[in-house]
Write an enzyme that holds these catalytic residues in place. Structure first.
Site, mmCIF file in Angstrom:
data_model
loop_
_atom_site.group_PDB
_atom_site.id
_atom_site.type_symbol
_atom_site.label_atom_id
_atom_site.label_comp_id
_atom_site.label_asym_id
_atom_site.label_seq_id
_atom_site.Cartn_x
_atom_site.Cartn_y
_atom_site.Cartn_z
ATOM 1 N N GLU A 317 0.842 -1.202 0.000
ATOM 2 C CA GLU A 317 0.000 0.000 0.000
ATOM 3 C C GLU A 317 0.879 1.254 0.000
ATOM 4 O O GLU A 317 0.705 2.156 -0.811
ATOM 5 C CB GLU A 317 -0.903 -0.020 1.233
ATOM 6 C CG GLU A 317 -1.775 1.221 1.369
ATOM 7 C CD GLU A 317 -2.541 1.238 2.679
ATOM 8 O OE1 GLU A 317 -3.394 2.131 2.841
ATOM 9 O OE2 GLU A 317 -2.284 0.383 3.551
ATOM 10 N N HIS A 318 1.800 1.318 0.948
ATOM 11 C CA HIS A 318 2.765 2.420 1.029
ATOM 12 C C HIS A 318 4.156 1.879 0.748
ATOM 13 O O HIS A 318 4.540 0.855 1.306
ATOM 14 C CB HIS A 318 2.772 3.042 2.428
ATOM 15 C CG HIS A 318 1.424 3.416 2.955
ATOM 16 N ND1 HIS A 318 0.707 2.616 3.815
ATOM 17 C CD2 HIS A 318 0.670 4.522 2.737
ATOM 18 C CE1 HIS A 318 -0.433 3.212 4.121
ATOM 19 N NE2 HIS A 318 -0.491 4.359 3.481
#
Length: 436
Positions: A317-318
């Site tokens: 996600e990050h």
């Protein structure tokens, strides 16, 4: 590639039973309407006050928020709005003459109504109000509803309520969880039914959106938030450790990964992280400690290419790169929700204030989708128009292809136009026989 630390649990293992609970709640609210939603609000939110926030309550929340906090919220709102406006400018209408007399095009039309879920249980997620409502507003959605869990005896915390109002929510509901999602989806409390639901939430909120998908749109299927740091020998071990701890505090099942080509850095970070976790406040410490113990991984790779390949496979996600030659990483990496380049930025900036949206694909979904943007609130629809001369080759080819497929009704829709528009002409509309 060597695992110096391996996860012992997966987030998927904690989903057992959630689907059945949420399905029953959604069915009960669909049948019982507002009364059923209120019952769940009393039971789960411990809230017996009004559901729809009044203008007076909005004004009171604004008065209760300190001026410095207002300025910080406005700063974040302006950054998110400016980035969303830049995104909106890339989404345009277009027209093309495909062949002489045949004109086609696309239009960008926002959905009519959206529901924005703003978490408010464990933490006061002011940033989620900014990310979801602002982006919908910039997309041009005519009606925006936002909901957030009320605190017993207080309602929605003033800072969240102020942010919702600032960003442009038309209606705000003091209601969280599955009941809040269902209220927006079903158009309860005088609302239009939402065309799309967006925003992060716990596993029950995520499952409610998953079940409702199809009946309405959603931003994405969301699991626990996850983050990866890629670091080489040039990285600062203390910064890397702080960044991992900052993301681990999201929840007990939030995975974090350190992918590095430097064994010494990996050893330093693995020593620092537990020490830093112990300095957190109690609730944050509990979440981060569980996340690090059960879900965190540290992977030692043989150089930049192997690190990049691993990141693309995992699709975090990050993704935060703390390495030399950041331009190489920007060009090379392909699968992530949002990318952070260099030690001068951090995922925390993206989570709160910097501009790009923090509602992002989790659990590897970044392999096939991006995060929340103005595009999620808009429909790209197409149109076409033709002259009679342009209809001629279209009808001929359509009739023959349709008969080859066995779709005679389609063929006759083409035939009738040829006979009406060109009554003096004869057309061979039989499909050619395929050899072999």
């Amino acid at each position: 590639m060597i695992y110096l630390k391996k996860a012992v649990r997966t987030a998927e293992a904690d989903q057992e039973g959630v689907h059945d609970i949420v399905s029953k709640m959604l069915a009960k609210i669909a049948a019982g309407g507002e009364d059923a939603a209120r019952d769940y609000a009393r039971e789960l939110d411990k809230w017996t006050g009004e559901i729809v926030v009044t203008p007076e309550q909005r004004a009171a929340a604004s008065a209760a928020v300190p001026e410095q906090l207002k300025a910080d919220i406005q700063f974040a709102h302006n950054n998110v709005r400016r980035f969303a406006e830049a995104q909106r400018a890339t989404v345009t209408d277009c027209t093309i003459e495909i062949l002489p007399g045949l004109t086609a095009g696309q239009k960008q039309i926002p959905v009519s109504a959206t529901g924005c879920y703003v978490p408010g249980g464990r933490y006061s997620h002011v940033a989620s109000a900014i990310m979801t409502i602002t982006t919908a507003k910039v997309a041009g959605v005519p009606h925006i509803t936002a909901c957030s869990p009320p605190r017993p005896g207080l309602g929605i915390p003033p800072a969240i309520l102020y942010a919702m109002d600032l960003c442009g929510a038309d209606v705000i509901l003091s209601m969280g969880g599955v009941q809040g999602v269902a209220a927006m989806a079903n158009g309860l409390f005088g609302l239009p039914k939402a065309d799309i639901l967006v925003g992060p939430g716990n596993q029950y909120v995520a499952e409610a959106k998953r079940i409702l998908f199809g009946q309405i749109g959603i931003d994405m299927f969301a699991g626990p938030t996850d983050s990866m740091v890629i670091a080489d020998a040039t990285a600062d071990p203390e910064m890397v450790a702080y960044d991992l701890v900052g993301q681990a505090e999201h929840g007990y099942n939030s995975p974090v990964w350190l992918v590095t080509s430097d064994r010494a850095l990996a050893d330093q970070v693995m020593r620092l992280v537990p020490e830093l976790i112990e300095t957190l406040p109690e609730l944050n410490r509990h979440s981060a400690k569980a996340s690090w113990a059960d879900f965190a991984e540290v992977i030692l790779c043989d150089g930049a290419e192997e690190m990049a390949r691993f990141a693309d496979q995992l699709a975090p996600e990050h993704l935060h790169v703390q390495c030399r030659d950041l331009d190489w990483w920007l060009a090379r990496l392909k699968s992530y929700g949002s990318l952070f380049l260099g030690e001068e930025t951090t995922v925390a900036f993206g989570d709160k204030t910097s501009g790009p949206n923090h509602v992002l694909p989790t659990s590897g979904a970044a392999r096939y989708t991006g995060g929340l943007s103005v595009h999620k609130f808009m429909k790209t629809i197409t149109w076409q128009r033709a002259t009679r001369e342009a209809a001629r080759p279209l009808a001929e080819a359509t009739a023959r292809i349709s008969r080859l497929e066995g779709m005679e009704g389609h063929a006759r829709s083409a035939d009738i136009r040829l006979s009406k528009f060109f009554p003096e002409e004869h057309f061979d509309l039989r499909p050619a026989q395929v050899q072999g």
